[in-house]
Design a protein around this motif. Structure first.
Motif, PDB file in Angstrom:
ATOM      1  N   LEU A 234      -8.752  -9.912   2.958  1.00 27.43           N
ATOM      2  CA  LEU A 234      -9.093  -9.197   1.724  1.00 27.43           C
ATOM      3  C   LEU A 234      -8.904  -7.694   1.881  1.00 27.43           C
ATOM      4  CD1 LEU A 234     -12.143 -11.348   0.682  1.00 27.43           C
ATOM      5  CD2 LEU A 234     -10.024 -11.072  -0.632  1.00 27.43           C
ATOM      6  N   ALA A 235      -9.184  -7.166   3.055  1.00 25.86           N
ATOM      7  CA  ALA A 235      -8.925  -5.739   3.318  1.00 25.86           C
ATOM      8  C   ALA A 235      -7.426  -5.446   3.215  1.00 25.86           C
ATOM      9  CB  ALA A 235      -9.470  -5.342   4.686  1.00 25.86           C
ATOM     10  N   PHE A 236      -6.603  -6.338   3.749  1.00 25.35           N
ATOM     11  CA  PHE A 236      -5.148  -6.189   3.630  1.00 25.35           C
ATOM     12  C   PHE A 236      -4.737  -6.198   2.154  1.00 25.35           C
ATOM     13  CE2 PHE A 236      -1.232  -8.697   2.940  1.00 25.35           C
ATOM     14  CZ  PHE A 236      -0.299  -7.774   3.374  1.00 25.35           C
ATOM     15  N   LEU A 237      -5.265  -7.145   1.387  1.00 20.78           N
ATOM     16  CA  LEU A 237      -4.910  -7.227  -0.030  1.00 20.78           C
ATOM     17  C   LEU A 237      -5.404  -5.998  -0.798  1.00 20.78           C
ATOM     18  CD1 LEU A 237      -5.497 -11.030  -0.666  1.00 20.78           C
ATOM     19  CD2 LEU A 237      -3.308  -9.823  -0.335  1.00 20.78           C
ATOM     20  N   HIS A 238      -6.524  -5.446  -0.400  1.00 25.34           N
ATOM     21  CA  HIS A 238      -7.009  -4.178  -0.969  1.00 25.34           C
ATOM     22  C   HIS A 238      -5.968  -3.086  -0.745  1.00 25.34           C
ATOM     23  CE1 HIS A 238      -9.142  -0.324  -0.838  1.00 25.34           C
ATOM     24  NE2 HIS A 238      -9.994  -0.846  -1.700  1.00 25.34           N
TER      25      HIS A 238
ATOM     26  N   VAL B 171       2.875  -8.180  -7.054  1.00 24.72           N
ATOM     27  CA  VAL B 171       1.909  -9.141  -6.531  1.00 24.72           C
ATOM     28  C   VAL B 171       0.480  -8.856  -7.020  1.00 24.72           C
ATOM     29  CG1 VAL B 171       1.337  -8.039  -4.321  1.00 24.72           C
ATOM     30  CG2 VAL B 171       1.479 -10.514  -4.459  1.00 24.72           C
ATOM     31  N   LEU B 172       0.268  -7.813  -7.803  1.00 22.33           N
ATOM     32  CA  LEU B 172      -1.078  -7.481  -8.274  1.00 22.33           C
ATOM     33  C   LEU B 172      -1.797  -8.651  -8.966  1.00 22.33           C
ATOM     34  CD1 LEU B 172      -0.777  -3.790  -9.528  1.00 22.33           C
ATOM     35  CD2 LEU B 172      -2.205  -4.646  -7.652  1.00 22.33           C
ATOM     36  N   PRO B 173      -1.140  -9.420  -9.826  1.00 23.21           N
ATOM     37  CA  PRO B 173      -1.862 -10.555 -10.428  1.00 23.21           C
ATOM     38  C   PRO B 173      -2.357 -11.562  -9.387  1.00 23.21           C
ATOM     39  CG  PRO B 173       0.125 -10.077 -11.682  1.00 23.21           C
ATOM     40  CD  PRO B 173       0.199  -9.250 -10.418  1.00 23.21           C
ATOM     41  N   ALA B 174      -1.573 -11.807  -8.369  1.00 22.42           N
ATOM     42  CA  ALA B 174      -1.990 -12.736  -7.317  1.00 22.42           C
ATOM     43  C   ALA B 174      -3.135 -12.148  -6.494  1.00 22.42           C
ATOM     44  CB  ALA B 174      -0.805 -13.092  -6.417  1.00 22.42           C
ATOM     45  N   VAL B 175      -3.106 -10.841  -6.253  1.00 25.03           N
ATOM     46  CA  VAL B 175      -4.202 -10.185  -5.528  1.00 25.03           C
ATOM     47  C   VAL B 175      -5.489 -10.307  -6.341  1.00 25.03           C
ATOM     48  CG1 VAL B 175      -5.086  -7.974  -4.677  1.00 25.03           C
ATOM     49  CG2 VAL B 175      -2.697  -8.601  -4.261  1.00 25.03           C
ATOM     50  N   SER B 176      -5.409 -10.052  -7.622  1.00 27.48           N
ATOM     51  CA  SER B 176      -6.579 -10.182  -8.495  1.00 27.48           C
ATOM     52  C   SER B 176      -7.134 -11.596  -8.467  1.00 27.48           C
ATOM     53  CB  SER B 176      -6.220  -9.805  -9.936  1.00 27.48           C
ATOM     54  OG  SER B 176      -5.898  -8.445 -10.019  1.00 27.48           O
ATOM     55  N   SER B 177      -6.254 -12.555  -8.543  1.00 29.46           N
ATOM     56  CA  SER B 177      -6.673 -13.961  -8.534  1.00 29.46           C
ATOM     57  C   SER B 177      -7.334 -14.344  -7.211  1.00 29.46           C
ATOM     58  CB  SER B 177      -5.462 -14.853  -8.814  1.00 29.46           C
ATOM     59  OG  SER B 177      -5.833 -16.201  -8.789  1.00 29.46           O
ATOM     60  N   ALA B 178      -6.741 -13.919  -6.102  1.00 29.20           N
ATOM     61  CA  ALA B 178      -7.300 -14.227  -4.783  1.00 29.20           C
ATOM     62  C   ALA B 178      -8.678 -13.592  -4.620  1.00 29.20           C
ATOM     63  CB  ALA B 178      -6.359 -13.757  -3.679  1.00 29.20           C
TER      64      ALA B 178
ATOM     65  N   GLU C 111     -14.513  -5.295  -3.653  1.00 28.64           N
ATOM     66  CA  GLU C 111     -13.734  -4.072  -3.454  1.00 28.64           C
ATOM     67  C   GLU C 111     -12.256  -4.314  -3.760  1.00 28.64           C
ATOM     68  OE1 GLU C 111     -14.385  -2.310   0.379  1.00 28.64           O
ATOM     69  OE2 GLU C 111     -16.560  -2.446   0.185  1.00 28.64           O
ATOM     70  N   THR C 112     -11.751  -5.458  -3.328  1.00 26.73           N
ATOM     71  CA  THR C 112     -10.342  -5.780  -3.567  1.00 26.73           C
ATOM     72  C   THR C 112     -10.086  -5.991  -5.051  1.00 26.73           C
ATOM     73  OG1 THR C 112     -10.163  -6.742  -1.369  1.00 26.73           O
ATOM     74  CG2 THR C 112      -8.484  -7.403  -2.973  1.00 26.73           C
ATOM     75  N   ALA C 113     -10.980  -6.705  -5.715  1.00 27.98           N
ATOM     76  CA  ALA C 113     -10.825  -6.934  -7.157  1.00 27.98           C
ATOM     77  C   ALA C 113     -10.859  -5.608  -7.922  1.00 27.98           C
ATOM     78  CB  ALA C 113     -11.919  -7.874  -7.657  1.00 27.98           C
TER      79      ALA C 113
ATOM     80  N   ALA D 137      -7.577  -3.799  -7.360  1.00 27.06           N
ATOM     81  CA  ALA D 137      -6.500  -4.467  -8.100  1.00 27.06           C
ATOM     82  C   ALA D 137      -6.582  -4.127  -9.588  1.00 27.06           C
ATOM     83  CB  ALA D 137      -6.561  -5.976  -7.876  1.00 27.06           C
ATOM     84  N   ARG D 138      -7.800  -4.092 -10.138  1.00 25.68           N
ATOM     85  CA  ARG D 138      -7.961  -3.712 -11.555  1.00 25.68           C
ATOM     86  C   ARG D 138      -7.509  -2.272 -11.780  1.00 25.68           C
ATOM     87  NH1 ARG D 138     -12.709  -6.526 -11.009  1.00 25.68           N
ATOM     88  NH2 ARG D 138     -13.912  -4.612 -10.648  1.00 25.68           N
ATOM     89  N   GLU D 139      -7.929  -1.388 -10.884  1.00 25.41           N
ATOM     90  CA  GLU D 139      -7.551   0.022 -11.008  1.00 25.41           C
ATOM     91  C   GLU D 139      -6.028   0.184 -10.944  1.00 25.41           C
ATOM     92  OE1 GLU D 139      -8.476   4.293  -8.815  1.00 25.41           O
ATOM     93  OE2 GLU D 139      -9.704   2.568  -8.300  1.00 25.41           O
ATOM     94  N   ALA D 140      -5.412  -0.512 -10.007  1.00 27.93           N
ATOM     95  CA  ALA D 140      -3.956  -0.425  -9.861  1.00 27.93           C
ATOM     96  C   ALA D 140      -3.254  -1.006 -11.085  1.00 27.93           C
ATOM     97  CB  ALA D 140      -3.515  -1.154  -8.589  1.00 27.93           C
ATOM     98  N   THR D 141      -3.740  -2.140 -11.558  1.00 26.78           N
ATOM     99  CA  THR D 141      -3.141  -2.769 -12.739  1.00 26.78           C
ATOM    100  C   THR D 141      -3.239  -1.850 -13.946  1.00 26.78           C
ATOM    101  OG1 THR D 141      -3.624  -4.973 -11.879  1.00 26.78           O
ATOM    102  CG2 THR D 141      -3.260  -4.799 -14.250  1.00 26.78           C
ATOM    103  N   ASP D 142      -4.399  -1.221 -14.126  1.00 31.11           N
ATOM    104  CA  ASP D 142      -4.577  -0.289 -15.250  1.00 31.11           C
ATOM    105  C   ASP D 142      -3.650   0.916 -15.124  1.00 31.11           C
ATOM    106  OD1 ASP D 142      -6.528  -2.005 -16.196  1.00 31.11           O
ATOM    107  OD2 ASP D 142      -8.215  -0.721 -15.584  1.00 31.11           O
ATOM    108  N   LEU D 143      -3.523   1.448 -13.920  1.00 35.23           N
ATOM    109  CA  LEU D 143      -2.649   2.605 -13.695  1.00 35.23           C
ATOM    110  C   LEU D 143      -1.199   2.247 -14.001  1.00 35.23           C
ATOM    111  CD1 LEU D 143      -2.258   5.551 -12.573  1.00 35.23           C
ATOM    112  CD2 LEU D 143      -1.717   4.440 -10.417  1.00 35.23           C
ATOM    113  N   VAL D 144      -0.747   1.109 -13.502  1.00 35.20           N
ATOM    114  CA  VAL D 144       0.637   0.686 -13.727  1.00 35.20           C
ATOM    115  C   VAL D 144       0.877   0.472 -15.226  1.00 35.20           C
ATOM    116  CG1 VAL D 144       2.306  -1.168 -13.302  1.00 35.20           C
ATOM    117  CG2 VAL D 144       0.936  -0.257 -11.414  1.00 35.20           C
ATOM    118  N   ALA D 145      -0.074  -0.148 -15.911  1.00 35.31           N
ATOM    119  CA  ALA D 145       0.067  -0.364 -17.357  1.00 35.31           C
ATOM    120  C   ALA D 145       0.142   0.969 -18.095  1.00 35.31           C
ATOM    121  CB  ALA D 145      -1.095  -1.204 -17.872  1.00 35.31           C
ATOM    122  N   ALA D 146      -0.680   1.933 -17.702  1.00 32.94           N
ATOM    123  CA  ALA D 146      -0.654   3.250 -18.347  1.00 32.94           C
ATOM    124  C   ALA D 146       0.669   3.955 -18.089  1.00 32.94           C
ATOM    125  CB  ALA D 146      -1.820   4.104 -17.838  1.00 32.94           C
ATOM    126  N   GLN D 147       1.182   3.837 -16.878  1.00 30.16           N
ATOM    127  CA  GLN D 147       2.476   4.465 -16.575  1.00 30.16           C
ATOM    128  C   GLN D 147       3.580   3.840 -17.412  1.00 30.16           C
ATOM    129  OE1 GLN D 147       2.812   3.921 -12.327  1.00 30.16           O
ATOM    130  NE2 GLN D 147       1.923   5.922 -11.905  1.00 30.16           N
TER     131      GLN D 147
END
Length: 140
Positions: free
Chosen positions: A24-28, A93-100, A118-120, A123-133
Motif C-alpha cells: 500500500l505504501a508503494f501504491l501511495h 493506474v489510478l483507478p486500480a490504486v483507488s480500488s485496491a 492514506e493510499t486512498a 489516489a483521490r487527490e491525484a485523480t482530482d488533480l489530473v481531472a482539473a488539469q
C-alpha cells in the motif's frame, strides 16, 4: 507492474499484514507520482522524430546496462520522455490504486487500514488533480 500489484491486493493474495502495508505504501507513491505536473506530458513522452522505446532498449541492452541507464539521463529529451511516460503510466493506474485501497480498508489489521486510508486519499487527490488539469487543457 502497479496494476498487477493492485490485483494482488484485490484478491487478498498477499501473505501477511506487513507485506500488504508495504504494498500500500508503494501504491501511495504511485498515486503521488501521478501528480507530477509538466506542460504537455503527451508531447514530452513522444518527442517528434524519436523512437524512445528503441533508444532506451538499445541503451539498456548495450555492453554495459548500468552505463546505459546513466546515458538515458545525459540526453535531456530522452530523460524527459522516460519521466513523462512514467507519470502517464501512474495516471493510467489510478483507478486500480483507488480500488485496491478501498478493498484494503476492510482488512482486520489496523496498520493495513491506516495505510489503505492514506493510499486512498492520495489516489483521490491525484485523480482530482489530473481531472482539473484535463479540464483546464480543454478550456485553453
Amino acid at each position: 507492474m502497479a496494476s498487477h500489484v493492485c490485483a494482488l491486493v484485490g484478491r487478498d493474495a498477499l501473505p501477511d499484514a506487513r507485506t500488504l502495508t508495504g504494498v500500500l505504501a508503494f501504491l501511495h507513491d504511485v498515486a503521488q507520482a501521478a501528480m507530477l505536473v509538466a506542460d504537455d506530458l503527451d508531447g514530452l513522452a513522444h518527442p517528434a522524430g524519436r523512437d524512445v522505446d528503441a533508444e532506451v532498449t538499445a541503451l539498456l541492452n548495450g555492453p554495459d546496462p548500468e552505463e546505459g541507464r546513466d546515458l538515458i539521463y545525459e540526453d535531456a529529451e530522452l530523460a524527459d520522455a522516460v519521466m513523462a511516460r512514467a507519470v502517464l503510466s501512474c495516471r493510467e493506474v489510478l483507478p486500480a490504486v483507488s480500488s485496491a485501497a478501498a478493498h484494503a480498508l476492510t482488512h482486520p489489521d489496523g496498520q493495513v487500514r491506516a495505510a489503505a486510508e492514506e493510499t486512498a486519499a492520495m489516489a483521490r487527490e491525484a485523480t482530482d488533480l489530473v481531472a482539473a488539469q484535463r479540464a483546464n487543457t480543454r478550456c485553453a
